[in-house]
Write an enzyme that holds these catalytic residues in place. Structure first.
Site, PDB file in Angstrom:
ATOM      1  N   GLU A 185       0.782  -1.329   0.022  1.00  0.00           N
ATOM      2  CA  GLU A 185      -0.157   0.066  -0.083  1.00  0.00           C
ATOM      3  C   GLU A 185       0.450   0.982  -0.082  1.00  0.00           C
ATOM      4  OE1 GLU A 185      -3.197  -0.505   3.374  1.00  0.00           O
ATOM      5  OE2 GLU A 185      -4.083  -2.197   2.419  1.00  0.00           O
ATOM      6  N   ASN A 216       1.815  -4.916  -2.524  1.00  0.00           N
ATOM      7  CA  ASN A 216       0.159  -5.285  -2.676  1.00  0.00           C
ATOM      8  C   ASN A 216       0.125  -4.366  -2.464  1.00  0.00           C
ATOM      9  OD1 ASN A 216      -1.791  -7.715  -2.112  1.00  0.00           O
ATOM     10  ND2 ASN A 216      -1.444  -6.477   0.142  1.00  0.00           N
ATOM     11  N   HIS A 261     -10.988  -5.976  -1.834  1.00  0.00           N
ATOM     12  CA  HIS A 261     -11.609  -5.901  -0.035  1.00  0.00           C
ATOM     13  C   HIS A 261     -12.904  -5.113  -1.263  1.00  0.00           C
ATOM     14  CE1 HIS A 261      -8.952  -6.771   2.747  1.00  0.00           C
ATOM     15  NE2 HIS A 261      -7.790  -6.178   2.251  1.00  0.00           N
ATOM     16  N   GLU A 316      -6.673 -10.378  -0.836  1.00  0.00           N
ATOM     17  CA  GLU A 316      -7.446 -10.069   0.591  1.00  0.00           C
ATOM     18  C   GLU A 316      -9.327  -9.877   0.505  1.00  0.00           C
ATOM     19  OE1 GLU A 316      -5.434  -7.064   3.000  1.00  0.00           O
ATOM     20  OE2 GLU A 316      -3.339  -7.599   1.766  1.00  0.00           O
ATOM     21  N   ASP A 372     -12.336  -9.935  -0.052  1.00  0.00           N
ATOM     22  CA  ASP A 372     -13.718 -10.329   0.950  1.00  0.00           C
ATOM     23  C   ASP A 372     -14.681  -8.660   0.473  1.00  0.00           C
ATOM     24  OD1 ASP A 372     -12.231  -7.385   2.589  1.00  0.00           O
ATOM     25  OD2 ASP A 372     -12.634  -8.515   3.811  1.00  0.00           O
TER      26      ASP A 372
HETATM   27  C1  XIL Z   1      -5.270  -5.471   8.684  1.00  0.00           C
HETATM   28  C2  XIL Z   1      -5.541  -7.123   9.908  1.00  0.00           C
HETATM   29  O1  XIL Z   1      -6.639  -8.249   9.099  1.00  0.00           O
HETATM   30  C3  XIL Z   1      -6.250  -6.696  11.114  1.00  0.00           C
HETATM   31  O2  XIL Z   1      -6.455  -7.249  12.001  1.00  0.00           O
HETATM   32  C4  XIL Z   1      -5.207  -5.369  11.339  1.00  0.00           C
HETATM   33  O3  XIL Z   1      -5.786  -4.593  12.746  1.00  0.00           O
HETATM   34  C5  XIL Z   1      -5.142  -4.444  10.374  1.00  0.00           C
HETATM   35  O4  XIL Z   1      -3.909  -4.901   8.495  1.00  0.00           O
HETATM   36  N1  XIL Z   1      -4.603  -4.587   3.739  1.00  0.00           N
HETATM   37  C6  XIL Z   1      -3.255  -5.541   4.572  1.00  0.00           C
HETATM   38  C7  XIL Z   1      -4.018  -5.987   5.471  1.00  0.00           C
HETATM   39  O5  XIL Z   1      -2.786  -5.483   3.441  1.00  0.00           O
HETATM   40  O6  XIL Z   1      -2.333  -6.044   5.896  1.00  0.00           O
HETATM   41  C8  XIL Z   1      -4.459  -5.275   6.406  1.00  0.00           C
HETATM   42  O7  XIL Z   1      -5.083  -6.448   7.296  1.00  0.00           O
HETATM   43  C9  XIL Z   1      -6.226  -5.443   5.865  1.00  0.00           C
HETATM   44  C10 XIL Z   1      -5.491  -4.001   4.284  1.00  0.00           C
END
Ligand code: XIL
Length: 462
Positions: free
Chosen positions: A254, A304, A340, A370, A372
């Protein structure tokens, strides 16, 4: 009776159906029958009609591997859709046929809620049949509620569903190097032990969040040189420690801002080192890979990010980064598309596919890292049906792109999802849930079936 035996006999689905979420009461039954003799020899299929009679039937077959229960909010509909597919040893030979049976002349529009019941054919099997490496999940192990929930852990351990695991937190900077040059991999080792048999996407090395205080609040202010050295030391020692136990590392996470114009996110690294920190991080990771300590030469290096799942300024910035890194002779193997999503605001399959192809054209792999799909709470039948389509579209896009090598969901059980804590008012974003809360049986949602159908090349038939 253990969760596994409940699943095996299909009773879990029956118990789940006895406590449905607050959606419409009438049902449509859809059966997805997967014939995949290359993967397994027998299973139990389970079909339940739930609208007025609450009748339940079970049958055991050597060819049926997944049976999906779907329900509809349209009371008059008793449409039964039977979908079957078969695959031989070659994933590419998977074929599918769809038969729709309208039992009362009704049918029409339906929304679906589904509970798949098979335990010996699952999402990971279907991903492999589609030529992917795995369907995986994030997991927050150890030291969390999910790590202590035997029902969660049993589902996590089901290799038919999850062939890959990503540590949600425990391999992040604050855990692995809590003091400068004092590494603590004990939690990560526990994660790896819990994930035995699965591939691991190691996550992540450099991010603006979950940093130790020695990085964010140093006793002596960082200079470009000292922070670069600290970052590179972290990257090299961590990659070398885990070696080939990591399929890949998300080297930088990010790094870009959202919006019409993209810039480098403001964080301690960009402020102190400048945008070059990203290339310097990949350079250090490349050194670690080349050193081949603990077999690290096989480790793939990823960038990522989120909001790079469709064309736009941020995706373009990521593509320019890939070009820049490659032009410098530094290693980058793939792009993580976090994905996401929000139900109803998810890019179309065509959009996601075109975007994946734009990255692949730069000679990198892509992974949906990731996934969802969150909803505004409370969910409705309409938003859940949209969620199924959205899951389906993302996985279908990956299936359509050979160098989309896998899909990872950002945990699979709503009980432990990061969504409600991060996006107040939203949730229900994962593919399973626990109707009775933590430490009770899990139920697969319709979204599970959407993923299954996408991997099997079946239409998402509502
Ligand atoms: C999130 C975790 O799921 C949480 O438990 C933590 O508090 C914060 O990070 N992008 C990412 C992940 O690359 O590492 C993040 O994970 C969600 C967003």
């Amino acid at each position: 009776m253990s969760l596994r035996s409940l699943l095996t006999t299909g009773l879990l689905a029956a118990s789940a159906l006895a406590a449905p979420p607050a959606y419409g009461a009438s049902t449509v039954t859809k059966t997805v029958t997967v014939t995949a003799s290359a993967h397994c020899s027998s299973s139990t299929s389970h079909s339940t009609s739930h609208s007025t009679s609450h009748s339940t039937s079970h049958s055991t077959s050597t060819t049926k591997h997944s049976t999906v229960k779907t329900t509809s909010t349209k009371k008059s509909s008793t449409l039964s859709t039977v979908v079957s597919s078969s695959s031989t040893a070659s994933p590419s030979s998977t074929s599918a046929t769809t038969t729709s049976v309208n039992t009362n002349g009704g049918g029409g529009t339906t929304t679906i809620l589904a509970t798949a019941t098979a335990t010996n054919y699952g999402l990971n099997d279907a991903a492999k049949a589609a030529g992917k490496l795995w369907l995986g999940t994030a997991a927050d192990i150890p030291g969390t509620g999910e790590a202590a929930d035997p029902y969660y852990i049993t589902a996590f351990n089901n290799i038919h569903d999850f062939g890959e695991a990503t540590p949600a937190n425990i391999m992040k900077f604050e855990f692995t190097e809590p003091q400068q040059n004092v590494f603590d991999f004990s939690g990560a080792e526990t994660f790896l032990a819990a994930s035995a048999g699965k591939a691991i996407r190691c996550h992540n090395l450099v991010w603006s969040q979950e940093l130790p205080t020695w990085i964010t609040a140093p006793t002596t202010p960082w200079t470009n040189a000292t922070l670069t050295a600290a970052m590179q030391n972290h990257i090299i020692k961590t990659i070398q420690y885990f070696g080939d136990r990591c399929y890949s590392w998300d080297v930088v996470n990010e790094a870009f801002t959202d919006g019409a114009v993209t810039n480098y996110t403001s964080n301690i690294f960009s402020q102190t080192i400048g945008p070059a920190y990203v290339v310097l991080a990949f350079d250090a990771a490349t050194q670690a890979v080349k050193s081949n300590v603990n077999g690290s030469s096989s480790v793939k290096l990823y960038y990522n990010d989120y909001n790079i799942e469709n064309a736009g300024a941020k995706a373009t910035a990521a593509q320019n980064l890939v070009k820049d890194i490659k032009n410098r002779g530094i290693q980058i193997d793939g792009i993580g598309l976090e994905s996401h999503f929000i139900a109803g605001s998810t890019p179309s399959k065509a959009t996601q596919q075109a975007n994946m192809e734009a990255f692949v054209a730069l000679d990198v792999d892509v992974v949906v890292t990731e996934l969802d799909v969150r909803l505004n709470l409370p969910p409705t039948a309409a938003t859940e049906a949209q969620q199924v389509v959205d899951y389906y579209n993302t996985v279908s896009a990956c299936v359509a792109v050979p160098r989309c090598v896998g899909v990872v969901v950002w945990d699979f059980d709503d009980t432990y999802s990061w969504i409600p804590g991060t996006f107040p008012g939203q949730g229900y974003g994962d593919i399973m849930y626990q109707p009775n809360g933590a430490n009770t049986p899990l139920v697969r949602k319709a979204a599970y079936d959407g993923i299954l159908e996408a991997f099997l090349g079946l239409p998402e038939a509502l």
